[in-house]
Every structure is written in structure tokens, then in C-alpha cells.
Design a protein around this motif. Structure first.
Motif, PDB file in Angstrom:
ATOM      1  N   GLU A  13       7.532   3.539  -7.437  1.00  0.00           N
ATOM      2  CA  GLU A  13       6.112   3.203  -7.512  1.00  0.00           C
ATOM      3  C   GLU A  13       5.533   3.141  -6.106  1.00  0.00           C
ATOM      4  O   GLU A  13       6.259   2.935  -5.128  1.00  0.00           O
ATOM      5  CB  GLU A  13       5.887   1.878  -8.245  1.00  0.00           C
ATOM      6  N   CYS A  14       4.205   3.326  -6.039  1.00  0.00           N
ATOM      7  CA  CYS A  14       3.550   3.396  -4.729  1.00  0.00           C
ATOM      8  C   CYS A  14       2.050   3.165  -4.898  1.00  0.00           C
ATOM      9  O   CYS A  14       1.403   3.834  -5.710  1.00  0.00           O
ATOM     10  CB  CYS A  14       3.814   4.763  -4.097  1.00  0.00           C
ATOM     11  N   VAL A  15       1.507   2.228  -4.146  1.00  0.00           N
ATOM     12  CA  VAL A  15       0.061   2.025  -4.101  1.00  0.00           C
ATOM     13  C   VAL A  15      -0.569   3.201  -3.350  1.00  0.00           C
ATOM     14  O   VAL A  15      -0.010   3.664  -2.355  1.00  0.00           O
ATOM     15  CB  VAL A  15      -0.242   0.685  -3.380  1.00  0.00           C
ATOM     16  N   PRO A  16      -1.685   3.779  -3.809  1.00  0.00           N
ATOM     17  CA  PRO A  16      -2.563   3.322  -4.886  1.00  0.00           C
ATOM     18  C   PRO A  16      -2.356   4.050  -6.210  1.00  0.00           C
ATOM     19  O   PRO A  16      -3.232   3.997  -7.058  1.00  0.00           O
ATOM     20  CB  PRO A  16      -3.941   3.649  -4.312  1.00  0.00           C
ATOM     21  N   LEU A  17      -1.209   4.712  -6.391  1.00  0.00           N
ATOM     22  CA  LEU A  17      -1.036   5.514  -7.602  1.00  0.00           C
ATOM     23  C   LEU A  17      -0.488   4.724  -8.776  1.00  0.00           C
ATOM     24  O   LEU A  17      -0.970   4.852  -9.898  1.00  0.00           O
ATOM     25  CB  LEU A  17      -0.121   6.712  -7.307  1.00  0.00           C
ATOM     26  N   VAL A  18       0.565   3.926  -8.532  1.00  0.00           N
ATOM     27  CA  VAL A  18       1.180   3.172  -9.622  1.00  0.00           C
ATOM     28  C   VAL A  18       1.850   1.944  -9.033  1.00  0.00           C
ATOM     29  O   VAL A  18       2.495   2.009  -7.984  1.00  0.00           O
ATOM     30  CB  VAL A  18       2.202   4.053 -10.406  1.00  0.00           C
ATOM     31  N   LYS A  19       1.668   0.793  -9.710  1.00  0.00           N
ATOM     32  CA  LYS A  19       2.196  -0.449  -9.159  1.00  0.00           C
ATOM     33  C   LYS A  19       2.555  -1.432 -10.263  1.00  0.00           C
ATOM     34  O   LYS A  19       1.803  -1.619 -11.216  1.00  0.00           O
ATOM     35  CB  LYS A  19       1.147  -1.093  -8.237  1.00  0.00           C
ATOM     36  N   THR A  20       3.741  -2.060 -10.115  1.00  0.00           N
ATOM     37  CA  THR A  20       4.087  -3.210 -10.951  1.00  0.00           C
ATOM     38  C   THR A  20       4.357  -4.441 -10.094  1.00  0.00           C
ATOM     39  O   THR A  20       4.406  -5.545 -10.614  1.00  0.00           O
ATOM     40  CB  THR A  20       5.321  -2.938 -11.830  1.00  0.00           C
ATOM     41  N   GLY A  21       4.562  -4.249  -8.784  1.00  0.00           N
ATOM     42  CA  GLY A  21       4.875  -5.388  -7.920  1.00  0.00           C
ATOM     43  C   GLY A  21       4.791  -5.023  -6.454  1.00  0.00           C
ATOM     44  O   GLY A  21       4.240  -3.983  -6.072  1.00  0.00           O
ATOM     45  N   GLY A  22       5.376  -5.898  -5.626  1.00  0.00           N
ATOM     46  CA  GLY A  22       5.279  -5.755  -4.181  1.00  0.00           C
ATOM     47  C   GLY A  22       5.934  -4.513  -3.614  1.00  0.00           C
ATOM     48  O   GLY A  22       5.560  -4.047  -2.528  1.00  0.00           O
ATOM     49  N   LEU A  23       6.927  -3.961  -4.326  1.00  0.00           N
ATOM     50  CA  LEU A  23       7.561  -2.718  -3.878  1.00  0.00           C
ATOM     51  C   LEU A  23       6.518  -1.640  -3.627  1.00  0.00           C
ATOM     52  O   LEU A  23       6.545  -0.942  -2.602  1.00  0.00           O
ATOM     53  CB  LEU A  23       8.564  -2.244  -4.937  1.00  0.00           C
ATOM     54  N   ALA A  24       5.579  -1.490  -4.564  1.00  0.00           N
ATOM     55  CA  ALA A  24       4.558  -0.447  -4.448  1.00  0.00           C
ATOM     56  C   ALA A  24       3.685  -0.654  -3.218  1.00  0.00           C
ATOM     57  O   ALA A  24       3.276   0.317  -2.563  1.00  0.00           O
ATOM     58  CB  ALA A  24       3.699  -0.416  -5.706  1.00  0.00           C
ATOM     59  N   ASP A  25       3.370  -1.912  -2.902  1.00  0.00           N
ATOM     60  CA  ASP A  25       2.551  -2.199  -1.721  1.00  0.00           C
ATOM     61  C   ASP A  25       3.239  -1.710  -0.452  1.00  0.00           C
ATOM     62  O   ASP A  25       2.615  -1.090   0.417  1.00  0.00           O
ATOM     63  CB  ASP A  25       2.291  -3.703  -1.603  1.00  0.00           C
ATOM     64  N   ILE A  26       4.522  -2.021  -0.336  1.00  0.00           N
ATOM     65  CA  ILE A  26       5.272  -1.641   0.864  1.00  0.00           C
ATOM     66  C   ILE A  26       5.393  -0.127   0.973  1.00  0.00           C
ATOM     67  O   ILE A  26       5.175   0.461   2.039  1.00  0.00           O
ATOM     68  CB  ILE A  26       6.666  -2.293   0.857  1.00  0.00           C
ATOM     69  N   VAL A  27       5.738   0.530  -0.121  1.00  0.00           N
ATOM     70  CA  VAL A  27       5.892   1.985  -0.103  1.00  0.00           C
ATOM     71  C   VAL A  27       4.575   2.660   0.274  1.00  0.00           C
ATOM     72  O   VAL A  27       4.544   3.625   1.040  1.00  0.00           O
ATOM     73  CB  VAL A  27       6.411   2.486  -1.471  1.00  0.00           C
ATOM     74  N   GLY A  28       3.466   2.125  -0.243  1.00  0.00           N
ATOM     75  CA  GLY A  28       2.164   2.702   0.062  1.00  0.00           C
ATOM     76  C   GLY A  28       1.713   2.448   1.487  1.00  0.00           C
ATOM     77  O   GLY A  28       0.961   3.248   2.068  1.00  0.00           O
ATOM     78  N   ALA A  29       2.154   1.333   2.073  1.00  0.00           N
ATOM     79  CA  ALA A  29       1.708   0.962   3.421  1.00  0.00           C
ATOM     80  C   ALA A  29       2.552   1.593   4.527  1.00  0.00           C
ATOM     81  O   ALA A  29       2.079   1.745   5.657  1.00  0.00           O
ATOM     82  CB  ALA A  29       1.737  -0.558   3.561  1.00  0.00           C
ATOM     83  N   LEU A  30       3.791   1.951   4.234  1.00  0.00           N
ATOM     84  CA  LEU A  30       4.700   2.433   5.274  1.00  0.00           C
ATOM     85  C   LEU A  30       4.223   3.687   6.015  1.00  0.00           C
ATOM     86  O   LEU A  30       4.366   3.759   7.241  1.00  0.00           O
ATOM     87  CB  LEU A  30       6.091   2.680   4.682  1.00  0.00           C
ATOM     88  N   PRO A  31       3.673   4.706   5.334  1.00  0.00           N
ATOM     89  CA  PRO A  31       3.287   5.912   6.079  1.00  0.00           C
ATOM     90  C   PRO A  31       2.321   5.629   7.229  1.00  0.00           C
ATOM     91  O   PRO A  31       2.535   6.094   8.356  1.00  0.00           O
ATOM     92  CB  PRO A  31       2.645   6.800   5.001  1.00  0.00           C
ATOM     93  N   ALA A  32       1.266   4.863   6.971  1.00  0.00           N
ATOM     94  CA  ALA A  32       0.289   4.562   8.019  1.00  0.00           C
ATOM     95  C   ALA A  32       0.868   3.622   9.066  1.00  0.00           C
ATOM     96  O   ALA A  32       0.538   3.719  10.254  1.00  0.00           O
ATOM     97  CB  ALA A  32      -0.966   3.944   7.400  1.00  0.00           C
ATOM     98  N   ALA A  33       1.755   2.712   8.647  1.00  0.00           N
ATOM     99  CA  ALA A  33       2.324   1.747   9.580  1.00  0.00           C
ATOM    100  C   ALA A  33       3.312   2.393  10.545  1.00  0.00           C
ATOM    101  O   ALA A  33       3.415   1.990  11.702  1.00  0.00           O
ATOM    102  CB  ALA A  33       3.004   0.619   8.808  1.00  0.00           C
ATOM    103  N   LEU A  34       4.044   3.410  10.075  1.00  0.00           N
ATOM    104  CA  LEU A  34       5.084   4.020  10.901  1.00  0.00           C
ATOM    105  C   LEU A  34       4.619   5.245  11.691  1.00  0.00           C
ATOM    106  O   LEU A  34       5.276   5.650  12.642  1.00  0.00           O
ATOM    107  CB  LEU A  34       6.282   4.399  10.023  1.00  0.00           C
ATOM    108  N   ALA A  35       3.487   5.801  11.312  1.00  0.00           N
ATOM    109  CA  ALA A  35       2.991   6.988  12.024  1.00  0.00           C
ATOM    110  C   ALA A  35       2.800   6.743  13.523  1.00  0.00           C
ATOM    111  O   ALA A  35       3.216   7.583  14.343  1.00  0.00           O
ATOM    112  CB  ALA A  35       1.692   7.476  11.390  1.00  0.00           C
TER     113      ALA A  35
END
Length: 355
Positions: free
Chosen positions: A10-32
């Protein structure tokens, strides 16, 4: 730029059930800014496919991936470089992404996420659309089989693997009879491999065979190596202690900013606290008792202590407290919390998820 494939369910903003999706969605911009280019591999659930629309292009196909044909699609959405595994026989189901209409795990969840792991390994070995990752970042049990597949493809040394444990309670267990269906080798099915009390354990596979391990805080990393918190895998983690690091989860300050949140006005003013409380009570149908107001937003599971809170609730209410609960999860806990709300006018419970 270093290239990383992030593999998640799962990944925000496409699909989310919990905090995992938030982290997966935030990592690309945070690590670039640190020199890492991430692409994120996700299952093609209906909600994901609808959001992709016609933006995606096919970059790979499989005639038989765990029981049916599959396509790998490439697209960009919300600043995230996506690879989506479109396999309708595995993911083409409306509703919850892990659970069937009966509230239980889909019986073929092992195949659904083995397929995701298999595709991740193929991308690492062969590349896709002229791009190949140097590191695979694996999230929870749904990506735990990747290192095993890499070993089978004789590619273990060519790409680095990092497994992040977001929630150790879920292991991705399957019967031993499904070894062949999951394309798993017999050589790994033993206590020092991915065998777990006679069954296949996808999370254990990742813990044993990934190059490095991480989790969501330094404290959680220490706790996971203790029997009370390791959910049966504490011994495995103790053997990997030198490769395990805890990195504290943060928040996206551009999203969670009280100064710009449309639901909050004049946040900095102390005068807003009482009106905010009044609005919150009205939203949940409670009359202000003048006592402390507790708010709990959580997955309803025993792991989170929601059964313990239920036991303490009558005493809290008797001393003048009120409680608002927002969450979903274990069906028995959902029912117990709804009964508590019926029995105590000072308690309001809403079953569901609301960002």
C-alpha cells in the motif's frame, strides 16, 4: 542518483490501511535530496487501477503469474514514480485489500503477495523500461519472499536488500504444501530458513535472507528482540542484531501542518481550545461533562492494547471522563467497543477510517 525499488502492499495517496502507506508514499520525496531515486512497486487493486486511468503504460507482461496473466504498468502520480502489477486474478476485488467479505484474510493472500515479490525480483535481475534498481527496499511480510527469489535467480549479490518491519504481528504464513505454488525452493524450508512450525513464513524469509533490516524506531528495534514483543520471531532477530537498525518514523510537515489545516482556525490562539473541544463533542454526539475528554484513533487490535483500555473504561467514565474512539480492525473488538458505547452515554465509537 542511486536507484531503489520500494516494494509494498500500500502507498499514499493510492491505497492505505495504516501507517505503512504513509511511509511508503513519503519516502520518494524525502530521499530524493539525499541522492536516491525511488520507484514504488504496488499491487493493481481496483482502487489503484481507477486512479491510474489511462496514465499508465505497459512495460512488461507475464502469461502465468501465480495462476493467471499479469502486466507491469509504469506511471507517475502525486510525484511518485510507480510500477503497478496488474493481475486481475489476484487483485481485481473490491473492498478491503487484505480481507474478504467475511472479514478474514483472502485464502490466496500468500499467492497474491508472492506474485508481488516475484515481480520485484524479476525487475532487479532484468530491469524494466531501461531502469534497474541497485537496492530493493522491502516492506513487511508482503515483500518478504524477495530475497529468496533473488537467491533462486542467482542474483543475491547483484542487488542489495533492506527489509523494513512496520508491524511484526503479521507474518504471511502459508501451508508447506504450497511451496511449489509459491515458487519457493525446498532448500529454504527448515528452521534456520523460512520454515516456521511446519509452515512457510514470508516475514521470516525476509528477516533471514535480506542483507539489512530496519524498523520504525530505535525503541521498537530493541523491543522486537524480546519474547514479549517479537511475536515468535525475537530469536531470529537476535541473530540479526548487527544488521538491524531502528529509524524513527516522522511526519510530512507539508501535510500535517496545523497552521494550514483547513479544519483548524486560529490554531495558535489558546482561545481555540474550548471551541475545538465543543465542535469535536458535537461531531460525535456527546454532551460536555466538564471532565477530561480522551480521544483514541487506532487499529482495533489486541496488539494496540484496545482490550486493556476497554477494561479500564468504566472506571474512567465513573470519575467523570468521556472517550471518543475512531478505528477498525478485529471484529470482536469492534463489537465490544460498540457495546461499550451503547452502555455508556459518555463514550462515542465510530468504526471506520478517516484521514
Amino acid at each position: 542518483m542511486r536507484h531503489v525499488l520500494s516494494v509494498a502492499s500500500e502507498c499514499v495517496p493510492l491505497v492505505k490501511t495504516g501507517g505503512l502507506a504513509d511511509i511508503v508514499g513519503a519516502l520518494p520525496a524525502a530521499l530524493a535530496p539525499e541522492g536516491w531515486q525511488l520507484r514504488t512497486l504496488l499491487p493493481g487493486y481496483p482502487v489503484v487501477m481507477k486512479k491510474l486511468g489511462k496514465k499508465a503504460k505497459e512495460v512488461r507482461s507475464e502469461t502465468d503469474l501465480m495462476g493467471g496473466p499479469a502486466r507491469l504498468l509504469s506511471a507517475k502520480m502525486a510525484g511518485i514514480d510507480l510500477l503497478v502489477l496488474d493481475a486481475p486474478h489476484l487483485y481485481g476485488r473490491e473492498g478491503a485489500i487484505y480481507l474478504g467479505p467475511d472479514g478474514k484474510d483472502w485464502p490466496d493472500n500468500p499467492e497474491r503477495f508472492a506474485a508481488l515479490s516475484w515481480m520485484a525480483a524479476q525487475i532487479a535481475v532484468e530491469g524494466v523500461d531501461g531502469w534497474r534498481p541497485e537496492v530493493l527496499h522491502l516492506h513487511d511480510w508482503q515483500a518478504g519472499l524477495v530475497p529468496v527469489y533473488l537467491h533462486e535467480m542467482e542474483a543475491s549479490g547483484r542487488v542489495g536488500t533492506l527489509l523494513t518491519i512496520h508491524n511484526i504481528a503479521f507474518h504471511g504464513v502459508a501451508p508447506a504444501a504450497r511451496l511449489k505454488d509459491l515458487r519457493l525452493p525446498q532448500w529454504g524450508f527448515h528452521p534456520d530458513g523460512f520454515e516456521y512450525y511446519g509452515k512457510i513464513n514470508a516475514l521470516k524469509a525476509g528477516l533471514v535472507y535480506a542483507d539489512k533490516l530496519s524498523t520504525v524506531s530505535p525503541t521498537y528495534a530493541r523491543e522486537l528482540m524480546q519474547p514479549d514483543f517479537g511475536m515468535g520471531l525475537d530469536g531470529v532477530l537476535r541473530t540479526r542484531e548487527a544488521d538491524l537498525v531502528g529509524i524513527l518514523n516522522g511526519i510530512d510537515e507539508t501535510v500535517w501542518d496545523p497552521q494550514t489545516d483547513p479544519h483548524i482556525t486560529n490554531y495558535a490562539s489558546p482561545k481555540r481550545k474550548r471551541p475545538n473541544r465543543k465542535d469535536l463533542l458535537a461531531e460525535f454526539g456527546l454532551t460536555d461533562s466538564g471532565g477530561p475528554l480522551a480521544v483514541v484513533i487506532s487499529r482495533l487490535t489486541h496488539q494496540k492494547g484496545l482490550d486493556v483500555l476497554l477494561e479500564a473504561l468504566p472506571a474512567f467514565v465513573a470519575r467523570g471522563g468521556q472517550l471518543i474512539m475512531l478505528g477498525s480492525g478485529d471484529s470482536e473488538l469492534e463489537s465490544a467497543w460498540m457495546l461499550a458505547a451503547e452502555a455508556m452515554p459518555e463514550v462515542s465509537v465510530r468504526i471506520g477510517y478517516d484521514e
